[in-house]
Write a protein that holds these residues in place. Sequence first.
Motif, PDB file in Angstrom:
ATOM      1  N   GLU A 190       0.876  -1.204   0.101  1.00 16.17           N
ATOM      2  CA  GLU A 190      -0.110   0.074   0.172  1.00 16.17           C
ATOM      3  C   GLU A 190       0.851   1.351   0.049  1.00 16.17           C
ATOM      4  OE1 GLU A 190      -4.043  -1.775   2.321  1.00 16.17           O
ATOM      5  OE2 GLU A 190      -2.321  -1.256   3.389  1.00 16.17           O
ATOM      6  N   ASN A 191       1.958   1.245   0.705  1.00 17.92           N
ATOM      7  CA  ASN A 191       2.811   2.353   0.792  1.00 17.92           C
ATOM      8  C   ASN A 191       3.521   2.525  -0.776  1.00 17.92           C
ATOM      9  OD1 ASN A 191       4.165   4.384   1.709  1.00 17.92           O
ATOM     10  ND2 ASN A 191       5.070   3.231   3.406  1.00 17.92           N
ATOM     11  N   GLU A 192       3.711   1.351  -1.538  1.00 14.71           N
ATOM     12  CA  GLU A 192       4.097   1.536  -2.867  1.00 14.71           C
ATOM     13  C   GLU A 192       3.141   2.010  -3.735  1.00 14.71           C
ATOM     14  OE1 GLU A 192       5.789  -2.060  -4.526  1.00 14.71           O
ATOM     15  OE2 GLU A 192       7.053  -2.336  -2.915  1.00 14.71           O
ATOM     16  N   ASP A 193       1.811   1.632  -3.256  1.00 10.59           N
ATOM     17  CA  ASP A 193       0.736   2.571  -4.048  1.00 10.59           C
ATOM     18  C   ASP A 193       0.614   3.936  -3.824  1.00 10.59           C
ATOM     19  OD1 ASP A 193      -0.127   0.003  -4.898  1.00 10.59           O
ATOM     20  OD2 ASP A 193      -1.662  -0.254  -3.637  1.00 10.59           O
ATOM     21  N   ASN A 194       0.833   4.318  -2.698  1.00 12.35           N
ATOM     22  CA  ASN A 194       1.028   5.699  -1.895  1.00 12.35           C
ATOM     23  C   ASN A 194       2.059   6.479  -3.041  1.00 12.35           C
ATOM     24  OD1 ASN A 194       1.390   8.058  -0.508  1.00 12.35           O
ATOM     25  ND2 ASN A 194       2.850   6.923   0.690  1.00 12.35           N
ATOM     26  N   LEU A 195       3.231   5.951  -3.076  1.00  8.49           N
ATOM     27  CA  LEU A 195       4.323   6.464  -3.771  1.00  8.49           C
ATOM     28  C   LEU A 195       4.094   6.711  -5.444  1.00  8.49           C
ATOM     29  CD1 LEU A 195       7.670   4.983  -1.977  1.00  8.49           C
ATOM     30  CD2 LEU A 195       6.462   7.191  -1.447  1.00  8.49           C
ATOM     31  N   ALA A 196       3.345   5.645  -5.950  1.00  9.88           N
ATOM     32  CA  ALA A 196       2.957   5.835  -7.181  1.00  9.88           C
ATOM     33  C   ALA A 196       2.022   7.121  -7.375  1.00  9.88           C
ATOM     34  CB  ALA A 196       2.351   4.656  -7.635  1.00  9.88           C
ATOM     35  N   PHE A 197       0.954   7.073  -6.381  1.00 11.52           N
ATOM     36  CA  PHE A 197      -0.098   8.031  -6.536  1.00 11.52           C
ATOM     37  C   PHE A 197       0.597   9.564  -6.410  1.00 11.52           C
ATOM     38  CE2 PHE A 197      -3.411  10.934  -4.534  1.00 11.52           C
ATOM     39  CZ  PHE A 197      -4.388  10.773  -5.472  1.00 11.52           C
ATOM     40  N   VAL A 198       1.684   9.576  -5.485  1.00 10.84           N
ATOM     41  CA  VAL A 198       2.329  10.994  -5.268  1.00 10.84           C
ATOM     42  C   VAL A 198       3.127  11.509  -6.504  1.00 10.84           C
ATOM     43  CG1 VAL A 198       4.471  11.894  -4.248  1.00 10.84           C
ATOM     44  CG2 VAL A 198       2.669  10.682  -2.818  1.00 10.84           C
ATOM     45  N   ARG A 199       3.633  10.368  -7.296  1.00 11.21           N
ATOM     46  CA  ARG A 199       4.352  10.593  -8.463  1.00 11.21           C
ATOM     47  C   ARG A 199       3.274  10.954  -9.648  1.00 11.21           C
ATOM     48  NH1 ARG A 199       9.295   7.435 -10.376  1.00 11.21           N
ATOM     49  NH2 ARG A 199       9.572   9.484 -11.236  1.00 11.21           N
ATOM     50  N   GLU A 200       2.357  10.414  -9.592  1.00  7.64           N
ATOM     51  CA  GLU A 200       1.280  10.611 -10.891  1.00  7.64           C
ATOM     52  C   GLU A 200       0.648  12.277 -10.734  1.00  7.64           C
ATOM     53  OE1 GLU A 200      -1.171  10.062 -13.983  1.00  7.64           O
ATOM     54  OE2 GLU A 200       0.525   8.952 -13.423  1.00  7.64           O
ATOM     55  N   HIS A 201       0.310  12.356  -9.347  1.00 10.00           N
ATOM     56  CA  HIS A 201      -0.003  13.665  -9.125  1.00 10.00           C
ATOM     57  C   HIS A 201       0.744  14.812  -8.718  1.00 10.00           C
ATOM     58  CE1 HIS A 201      -3.983  11.836 -10.079  1.00 10.00           C
ATOM     59  NE2 HIS A 201      -3.574  10.725  -9.305  1.00 10.00           N
ATOM     60  N   GLY A 202       1.927  14.825  -8.582  1.00  5.18           N
ATOM     61  CA  GLY A 202       2.834  15.779  -8.114  1.00  5.18           C
ATOM     62  C   GLY A 202       2.825  16.283  -6.605  1.00  5.18           C
ATOM     63  N   ILE A 203       2.391  15.325  -5.809  1.00 10.03           N
ATOM     64  CA  ILE A 203       2.225  15.591  -4.313  1.00 10.03           C
ATOM     65  C   ILE A 203       3.564  15.833  -3.688  1.00 10.03           C
ATOM     66  CG2 ILE A 203       1.431  14.641  -2.189  1.00 10.03           C
ATOM     67  CD1 ILE A 203      -0.990  13.654  -3.507  1.00 10.03           C
ATOM     68  N   ALA A 204       4.066  16.651  -3.064  1.00  9.34           N
ATOM     69  CA  ALA A 204       5.144  16.846  -2.466  1.00  9.34           C
ATOM     70  C   ALA A 204       5.188  17.207  -1.018  1.00  9.34           C
ATOM     71  CB  ALA A 204       6.259  17.941  -3.161  1.00  9.34           C
ATOM     72  N   SER A 205       6.064  16.782  -0.208  1.00  3.77           N
ATOM     73  CA  SER A 205       6.157  17.283   1.104  1.00  3.77           C
ATOM     74  C   SER A 205       7.130  18.362   1.236  1.00  3.77           C
ATOM     75  CB  SER A 205       6.833  16.001   2.044  1.00  3.77           C
ATOM     76  OG  SER A 205       7.147  16.502   3.366  1.00  3.77           O
ATOM     77  N   MET A 206       6.809  19.373   2.046  1.00  2.62           N
ATOM     78  CA  MET A 206       7.558  20.498   1.964  1.00  2.62           C
ATOM     79  C   MET A 206       8.633  20.293   3.399  1.00  2.62           C
ATOM     80  SD  MET A 206       4.706  23.366   1.724  1.00  2.62           S
ATOM     81  CE  MET A 206       5.550  24.870   2.021  1.00  2.62           C
ATOM     82  N   ASN A 207       9.911  20.203   3.156  1.00  4.13           N
ATOM     83  CA  ASN A 207      11.086  19.781   3.899  1.00  4.13           C
ATOM     84  C   ASN A 207      11.901  20.517   4.373  1.00  4.13           C
ATOM     85  OD1 ASN A 207       9.447  17.102   3.576  1.00  4.13           O
ATOM     86  ND2 ASN A 207      10.901  16.742   2.200  1.00  4.13           N
ATOM     87  N   GLU A 208      12.358  20.579   5.579  1.00  3.75           N
ATOM     88  CA  GLU A 208      13.479  21.139   6.149  1.00  3.75           C
ATOM     89  C   GLU A 208      14.583  20.004   6.456  1.00  3.75           C
ATOM     90  OE1 GLU A 208      12.824  23.508   9.602  1.00  3.75           O
ATOM     91  OE2 GLU A 208      11.426  24.750   8.610  1.00  3.75           O
ATOM     92  N   VAL A 209      15.891  19.969   5.672  1.00  5.39           N
ATOM     93  CA  VAL A 209      16.971  19.061   5.696  1.00  5.39           C
ATOM     94  C   VAL A 209      17.941  19.588   6.599  1.00  5.39           C
ATOM     95  CG1 VAL A 209      18.305  17.439   4.240  1.00  5.39           C
ATOM     96  CG2 VAL A 209      15.984  18.389   3.422  1.00  5.39           C
ATOM     97  N   MET A 210      18.446  18.629   7.243  1.00  4.28           N
ATOM     98  CA  MET A 210      19.403  18.804   8.288  1.00  4.28           C
ATOM     99  C   MET A 210      20.336  17.555   8.219  1.00  4.28           C
ATOM    100  SD  MET A 210      17.566  20.710  11.413  1.00  4.28           S
ATOM    101  CE  MET A 210      18.777  21.338  12.178  1.00  4.28           C
TER     102      MET A 210
END
Length: 341
Positions: free
Chosen positions: A294-314
């Motif tokens: 289901e997580n792989e389905d989630n990642l595929a959905f994200v890529r298909e629809h351009g969803i992105a997390s707003m991140n601060e990287v440290m």
Amino acid sequence: MSTYRAVQVSGAGTGDWALVERELTDPLPGQVRLRVEACGICHTDALAVGGVMRPDPSVPIVPGHEVVGVIDAVGAGVTRWHVGDRVGVGFLNGHCGECDFCRRGDFVNCADQPVTGTSVDGGYAEVAYARASGLVRIPDGMAPADAAPLLCAGLTVYQGLRQAGAGPGALVAVFGIGGLGHLGLQYADKLGYRTVAIARGTDRAELAARLGARHYIDATAEDPAEALRGLGGAAAIIATVPDGRAMSPLVTGLAPHGRLVVLGAGMEAMSVLPGDLLFGQRSIVGSLVGTPIENEDNLAFVREHGIASMNEVMPLSEAPKAFERMMSGKARFRVVLDARA
């Protein structure tokens, strides 16, 4: 390389952090070892840091359950995964496949499943270990820091929205515009719902609109439940705020057969009048992440629809500072550790 860096915490809520060198060991049968590239910091990490869910708070633990890396060793019996595969590990470290829940296909509620970063060491490190049954394949081209928060925060809202059972074009509200909520708005919009954002104040109204919200409710200026009723009632409310007291009054904003889906894990109790559930046949449900596929389905959905997390990287070495940044609520909106920095 015979050792690797890891950031561990000991004690129960004492903040006894230490950057240590751990001995590199071979993966156990059924496990893989991966070189960590990135690890997201999730609010649920506080349960490990505070000792709430750790089996023995006196034993040091490496937190972190939004882990992305590359397999560099496989244990005996692992046949579907190979050295060089890019994988992720989420909150659930791999089901056993033998307990009654697993035999019925309910892998999320496996009775013998380690919790990454809580009952077993997690991803605040250069190396991590996981059961092969818990691995998520990371799509080619997806950057580690982009993928990491989606393995827990993204999956959590994706599964919560699926569990809500709302029909096409339904009114769906996202309560709280933070680490989970800013993703929830994007998922809800791309799933085709009429999305409502609920937050305190107006400072996030413009952002909420950019993320897909068609309506914005300022909880400091009006009663959110009343406002939802004015829009016709919500088929679902996705509650991302970890405060049961704040969630409770939202129930009356649900339409008949509506669901309040609880995603925020907090310590404050909910209080709901039985009549508010009975009249309208409303319900309150909890939703806990999902299975690796289901997580792989989630990642595929994200890529298909351009969803992105707003991140601060440290960098990994600043894990304690990064954890406090996340806990402060000031991060916009997820914090991710770069294990290679």
